[in-house]
Design a protein around this motif. Structure first.
Motif, short mmCIF file in Angstrom:
data_model
loop_
_atom_site.label_atom_id
_atom_site.label_comp_id
_atom_site.label_asym_id
_atom_site.label_seq_id
_atom_site.Cartn_x
_atom_site.Cartn_y
_atom_site.Cartn_z
N ARG A 227 0.73 -0.97 -0.06
CA ARG A 227 0.26 -0.07 -0.07
C ARG A 227 0.98 0.98 0.20
O ARG A 227 1.86 1.47 0.18
N SER A 228 0.33 2.39 -0.33
CA SER A 228 1.14 3.57 -0.89
C SER A 228 1.15 4.41 1.50
O SER A 228 -0.52 4.64 1.23
N VAL A 229 2.23 5.40 1.01
CA VAL A 229 1.63 5.74 1.55
C VAL A 229 2.34 7.26 1.75
O VAL A 229 3.22 7.83 1.35
N ARG A 230 0.59 8.27 1.42
CA ARG A 230 1.32 9.45 1.14
C ARG A 230 2.02 10.22 1.03
O ARG A 230 2.43 10.56 2.09
N GLY A 231 3.01 10.50 -0.16
CA GLY A 231 3.79 11.70 0.72
C GLY A 231 5.37 11.31 0.94
O GLY A 231 6.91 12.15 1.61
N VAL A 232 5.30 9.26 1.41
CA VAL A 232 6.41 9.12 2.81
C VAL A 232 7.11 8.01 1.05
O VAL A 232 8.02 7.55 1.51
N GLY A 233 6.00 6.62 0.70
CA GLY A 233 6.47 6.06 0.41
C GLY A 233 5.15 4.90 0.43
O GLY A 233 3.99 4.66 0.07
N TYR A 234 5.96 3.38 1.65
CA TYR A 234 5.55 2.16 0.99
C TYR A 234 5.16 1.50 2.29
O TYR A 234 6.36 1.52 2.46
N ILE A 235 4.08 0.32 2.10
CA ILE A 235 3.99 -0.18 3.30
C ILE A 235 3.86 -2.20 2.96
O ILE A 235 2.32 -1.87 2.22
N PHE A 236 4.13 -2.85 3.55
CA PHE A 236 3.70 -4.06 3.01
C PHE A 236 2.83 -4.27 4.51
O PHE A 236 2.94 -4.46 5.23
N THR A 237 1.49 -4.77 4.15
CA THR A 237 0.20 -5.43 4.81
C THR A 237 0.32 -6.58 4.73
O THR A 237 -0.84 -6.28 5.46
N GLY A 238 0.31 -7.39 3.96
CA GLY A 238 -0.06 -8.72 4.07
C GLY A 238 0.66 -9.19 5.59
O GLY A 238 1.43 -9.05 6.14
N GLU A 239 0.42 -10.29 6.21
CA GLU A 239 0.43 -11.16 7.34
C GLU A 239 1.74 -12.46 6.92
O GLU A 239 2.37 -13.17 6.30
N ALA A 240 3.26 -11.27 7.35
CA ALA A 240 4.30 -12.46 7.19
C ALA A 240 4.88 -12.58 8.36
O ALA A 240 4.36 -12.73 9.15
N GLY A 241 5.38 -14.15 7.52
CA GLY A 241 6.27 -14.64 8.28
C GLY A 241 7.16 -15.82 8.13
O GLY A 241 7.37 -15.51 6.85
N GLN A 242 8.21 -16.91 8.76
CA GLN A 242 8.40 -18.13 7.49
C GLN A 242 7.70 -18.80 8.27
O GLN A 242 7.10 -19.13 9.04
N SER A 243 7.83 -19.89 7.59
CA SER A 243 7.14 -21.54 7.09
C SER A 243 7.67 -22.04 6.48
O SER A 243 7.23 -23.41 6.73
N GLY A 244 8.72 -22.11 8.11
CA GLY A 244 9.89 -23.17 7.69
C GLY A 244 10.88 -23.28 6.42
O GLY A 244 11.03 -22.68 5.89
N THR A 245 11.66 -24.45 6.24
CA THR A 245 12.72 -24.50 5.03
C THR A 245 11.54 -24.90 3.69
O THR A 245 10.64 -25.42 3.79
N ALA A 246 12.40 -24.54 2.22
CA ALA A 246 11.47 -25.56 1.31
C ALA A 246 12.07 -26.38 1.43
O ALA A 246 11.40 -27.48 0.79
N GLU A 247 13.32 -26.77 2.61
CA GLU A 247 13.10 -28.75 2.35
C GLU A 247 12.47 -29.63 2.64
O GLU A 247 11.64 -30.26 2.63
N ALA A 248 11.75 -28.33 4.10
CA ALA A 248 11.05 -29.68 4.39
C ALA A 248 9.51 -29.46 3.99
O ALA A 248 8.57 -30.63 4.64
N ARG A 249 9.38 -27.90 3.11
CA ARG A 249 7.51 -29.00 2.45
C ARG A 249 7.84 -29.14 1.44
O ARG A 249 7.86 -29.31 0.25
N GLY A 250 9.10 -30.11 0.82
CA GLY A 250 8.96 -30.85 -0.33
C GLY A 250 9.60 -30.16 -1.77
O GLY A 250 8.96 -30.28 -2.87
N ALA A 251 10.01 -29.05 -1.63
CA ALA A 251 9.62 -27.84 -2.90
C ALA A 251 11.05 -28.69 -3.34
O ALA A 251 12.15 -28.62 -2.78
#
Length: 251
Positions: A227-251
């Motif tokens: 999302r844009s923050v007028r006159g400043v920049g941007y902010i990420f508003t998704g629910e972010a976190g770590q989901s473990g390793t790619a190997e653990a997910r079988g990727a």
């Protein structure tokens, strides 16, 4: 494949000046690269059809009514190979447009070969998995069903489909997810994604954000993640976190 066994990086230089092609080719070959030369758009297409390349050095001004911006835009329709624009026109507008069409960097002529080499190595280093502690090798940043695999530099959507990102887009998204909930100025984004202090062109940052939104937002005109923050920049508003390793997910 071990580090010593890894093949040499392949650079494609597209420039109609044979002296520049020869100069760059010799310098990069001495540094261990494989260099392929092309004088125009047609020979660039043939080279890309015949070879797998790791980076393109692309002149902005080319003969036969094809310029570097048009060729960069064409490459971006099918590939996320890094593109570094070269030009003798030190024009801010050209630089902004080059970044807007998906170029990863922009170097004005005349240039120092050592600087070109440093920038190329920096981009390629960001493209490949880095040697990190074992516990960090498969780090995955997650947000709302999306997964950003850091070491593999892959973005997977909630349906487990890979979404192609350019070098700059991947770095931008990684910075934003890691700083979820924090307002980031354009200067902060430029500094963290480029790894060095550059002039922070608002339009260049905005164009990259716009491309990211088209790839991750269900409605880019009304974004829910970036999302844009007028006159400043941007902010990420998704629910972010770590989901473990790619190997653990079988990727």
């Amino acid at each position: 494949m071990t580090k010593l066994e890894r093949r040499s990086d392949r650079i494609l230089i597209v420039d109609d000046d044979p002296r520049i092609r020869q100069m760059v080719s010799r310098y990069f070959e001495d540094e261990g690269f494989v260099v392929i030369g092309a004088a125009d758009g047609a020979s660039m297409r043939r080279a890309l059809a015949d070879h797998v390349v790791d980076l393109i050095l692309l002149d902005l001004v080319l003969p036969n009514s094809e310029d570097g911006l048009a060729l960069a835009r064409e490459v971006r329709t099918t590939s996320d190979v890094p593109i570094v624009m070269l030009t003798g026109r030190d024009d801010v507008v050209d630089r902004i447009i080059g970044l807007e069409v998906g170029a990863d960097d922009y170097i004005p002529k005349p240039f120092h070969l050592r600087e070109v080499l440093a920038r190329v190595r920096s981009i390629l280093r960001r493209r490949r998995p880095v040697e990190t502690p074992q516990q960090d090798l498969g780090q995955v940043l997650a947000f709302d069903g999306w997964r950003l695999e850091i070491s593999r530099r892959r973005l997977l959507n909630p349906d487990d489909q890979e979404i192609e990102l350019t070098t700059g887009e991947f770095d931008m998204l990684a910075v934003m997810v890691r700083n979820a909930g924090r307002v980031l100025t354009r200067e902060m984004l430029m500094d963290q994604t480029r790894g060095r202090q550059l002039e922070a062109f608002d339009r260049a940052i905005d164009a990259q954000i716009a491309r990211l939104r088209k790839k991750i937002e269900s409605d880019p005109a009304h974004p829910t993640f970036i999302r844009s923050v007028r006159g400043v920049g941007y902010i990420f508003t998704g629910e972010a976190g770590q989901s473990g390793t790619a190997e653990a997910r079988g990727a």
